[in-house]
Design an enzyme around this catalytic site. Structure first.
Site, PDB file in Angstrom:
ATOM      1  N   ASP A 137     -21.114   1.080  10.119  1.00  0.00           N
ATOM      2  CA  ASP A 137     -20.676   2.323   9.486  1.00  0.00           C
ATOM      3  C   ASP A 137     -21.849   3.080   8.872  1.00  0.00           C
ATOM      4  O   ASP A 137     -21.719   3.695   7.814  1.00  0.00           O
ATOM      5  CB  ASP A 137     -19.626   2.004   8.408  1.00  0.00           C
ATOM      6  CG  ASP A 137     -18.887   3.243   7.916  1.00  0.00           C
ATOM      7  OD1 ASP A 137     -18.798   4.210   8.688  1.00  0.00           O
ATOM      8  OD2 ASP A 137     -18.405   3.237   6.777  1.00  0.00           O
ATOM      9  N   CYS A 191       1.967   0.473  19.447  1.00  0.00           N
ATOM     10  CA  CYS A 191       2.612   1.238  18.386  1.00  0.00           C
ATOM     11  C   CYS A 191       4.003   1.735  18.790  1.00  0.00           C
ATOM     12  O   CYS A 191       4.882   1.904  17.937  1.00  0.00           O
ATOM     13  CB  CYS A 191       1.744   2.437  17.995  1.00  0.00           C
ATOM     14  SG  CYS A 191       0.289   1.990  17.036  1.00  0.00           S
ATOM     15  N   CYS A 197       3.152   5.463   9.695  1.00  0.00           N
ATOM     16  CA  CYS A 197       1.897   5.861   9.064  1.00  0.00           C
ATOM     17  C   CYS A 197       1.809   7.374   8.913  1.00  0.00           C
ATOM     18  O   CYS A 197       1.320   7.882   7.896  1.00  0.00           O
ATOM     19  CB  CYS A 197       0.705   5.336   9.845  1.00  0.00           C
ATOM     20  SG  CYS A 197       0.598   5.892  11.570  1.00  0.00           S
ATOM     21  N   CYS A 201       2.038   9.422   4.873  1.00  0.00           N
ATOM     22  CA  CYS A 201       0.804   9.962   4.290  1.00  0.00           C
ATOM     23  C   CYS A 201       1.152  10.954   3.172  1.00  0.00           C
ATOM     24  O   CYS A 201       1.845  11.943   3.411  1.00  0.00           O
ATOM     25  CB  CYS A 201      -0.032  10.657   5.362  1.00  0.00           C
ATOM     26  SG  CYS A 201      -1.549  11.402   4.717  1.00  0.00           S
ATOM     27  N   CYS A 247      -1.169   4.565   4.695  1.00  0.00           N
ATOM     28  CA  CYS A 247      -0.873   4.486   6.131  1.00  0.00           C
ATOM     29  C   CYS A 247      -0.946   3.056   6.643  1.00  0.00           C
ATOM     30  O   CYS A 247      -0.310   2.703   7.635  1.00  0.00           O
ATOM     31  CB  CYS A 247      -1.791   5.404   6.928  1.00  0.00           C
ATOM     32  SG  CYS A 247      -3.542   4.980   6.854  1.00  0.00           S
ATOM     33  N   CYS A 251       2.467  -0.070   7.859  1.00  0.00           N
ATOM     34  CA  CYS A 251       2.340  -0.499   9.257  1.00  0.00           C
ATOM     35  C   CYS A 251       2.947  -1.884   9.465  1.00  0.00           C
ATOM     36  O   CYS A 251       2.575  -2.844   8.776  1.00  0.00           O
ATOM     37  CB  CYS A 251       0.871  -0.507   9.670  1.00  0.00           C
ATOM     38  SG  CYS A 251       0.617  -1.056  11.371  1.00  0.00           S
TER      39      CYS A 251
END
Length: 377
Positions: A137, A191, A197, A201, A247, A251
């Site tokens: 990252d 999914c 999700c 939000c 989110c 899940c």
């Protein structure tokens, strides 16, 4: 020296797990199918003030430009879910500070990068000198498409990588290499029709399946954004002072996620489920001491106070919170904007609380006066 690349690939996965990675996959560097989507995302301005997202253009989709000679990427994941996560408890207590689960322990960047470096060194011991470089990252690279391509999981509608057994509570890292290792196969998206999700939000930041408008995302607003948080989003932020997990919380694949094996990712007591007032009273020296080695430190004390001001404005009325807000006024113009907003919120709640304790007859009279009606109405 003849290298058995199939055996080497198996050895790498074994070494990776010994180093603390729960999954190791290998893929090639062709991300060309993601270039158009990346450009559309940038053109729409969804990256907000994250200029570094656009600065390197399509290099993000071209790992070989980042490290010339790269032909494979070893993608890894490391679980970070702490054993005492306490998601719902904190969100349900508006006087408490909610901090994203990944940030309650040690900063993952150095830890994962060091393990990737060790993995590169183990490969070097086996095959001799070769080209490699670890990334966590920290470089212009599309790590999620690479992880998907390497078979670590699929891209969920929240844009995060999902794994059938691990959910999404994990960090990703990459080791770019110049060895022609056999590649792994992607897994299918599971999914289905679930949109939990997207609908959960708080700021409707998931504008399409897999597409995030960062300018609306609470993680962006509380971490990446340097200036004022738009007033339109302040109430929706609630008590989230650093990041957001909503989110992920809803899940289905995260219901049985594994707890991290890394002690460093466990929650620090000085950050875990603390009162907003306690954190707001930290001076800069205390903030720096208590966030040493934490990803939170990089936002700085001023943004820390900004985020806490918004959360305090959203909290139930408390005279101690109101006094604390007032005591911080005059330090910084940007901070003052949030303090003024939070003070107004607290005073409105104070007035509402005062009305609640009045006799029923008095409440009725107040409503009549507010509506401009005769007293005998």
């Amino acid at each position: 020296m003849t290298i058995d690349y199939h055996q080497l690939a198996q050895d790498i996965k074994h070494w990776g797990k010994d180093l603390g990675f729960q999954h190791v996959g290998i893929c090639d560097v062709d991300l060309s199918k993601h270039e158009a989507q990346l450009q559309r995302w940038l053109d729409a301005g969804y990256h907000g003030e994250m200029d570094w997202m656009a600065r390197h253009g399509m290099m993000r989709a071209r790992p070989a430009e980042l490290l010339p000679g790269t032909i494979r990427v070893i993608s890894v994941r490391m679980n970070y879910l702490p054993p005492e996560a306490g998601f719902a408890q904190t969100l349900k207590q508006p006087q408490k500070a909610y901090i994203s689960r990944y940030a309650l322990g040690r900063d993952y960047h150095k830890l994962v990068r060091n393990r990737l470096k060790q993995l590169g060194q183990k490969i070097e011991q086996a095959v001799g000198p070769f080209g490699y470089r670890p990334f966590v990252d920290s470089a212009p690279i599309l790590e999620r498409p690479l992880a998907e391509k390497a078979g670590l999981g699929w891209t969920g509608k929240h844009s995060l990588i999902l794994n059938e057994t691990a959910g999404s509570w994990f960090f990703l890292g990459e080791l770019l290499i110049d060895l022609p290792l056999p590649v792994d196969s992607p897994v299918s998206n599971q999914c289905g029709k679930c949109v939990a999700c997207m609908t959960s939000c708080p700021t409707q930041a998931i504008v399409a399946e897999g597409v995030i408008d960062a300018r609306r995302c609470i993680s962006y607003l509380t971490i990446e954004l340097d200036g004022p948080i738009p007033e339109a989003f302040r109430e929706a932020i609630g008590n989230r002072i650093y990041g957001c997990d909503d989110c992920q919380l809803v899940c289905p694949f995260n219901r049985e996620s594994d707890i991290t094996e890394e002690q460093d990712y466990h929650c620090r007591p000085q950050l875990y489920q603390q009162d907003l007032l306690t954190l707001f009273q930290w001076d800069e020296a205390t903030f720096l001491k208590n966030t040493e080695g934490s990803p939170i430190r990089r936002i700085g004390h001023l943004k820390w106070l900004r985020n806490l001001s918004v959360a305090i404005g959203n909290a139930p009325y408390d005279p101690a919170l109101l006094d604390a807000l007032i005591s911080r006024q005059g330090q910084d113009a940007m901070l003052d904007e949030h303090l003024d907003w939070a003070i107004a919120q607290q005073m409105t709640k104070r007035e509402a609380a005062a009305v609640e304790v009045l006799p029923t007859k008095t409440k009725r009279l107040i409503r009549i006066v507010e509506k401009g009606l005769p007293r005998d109405a």
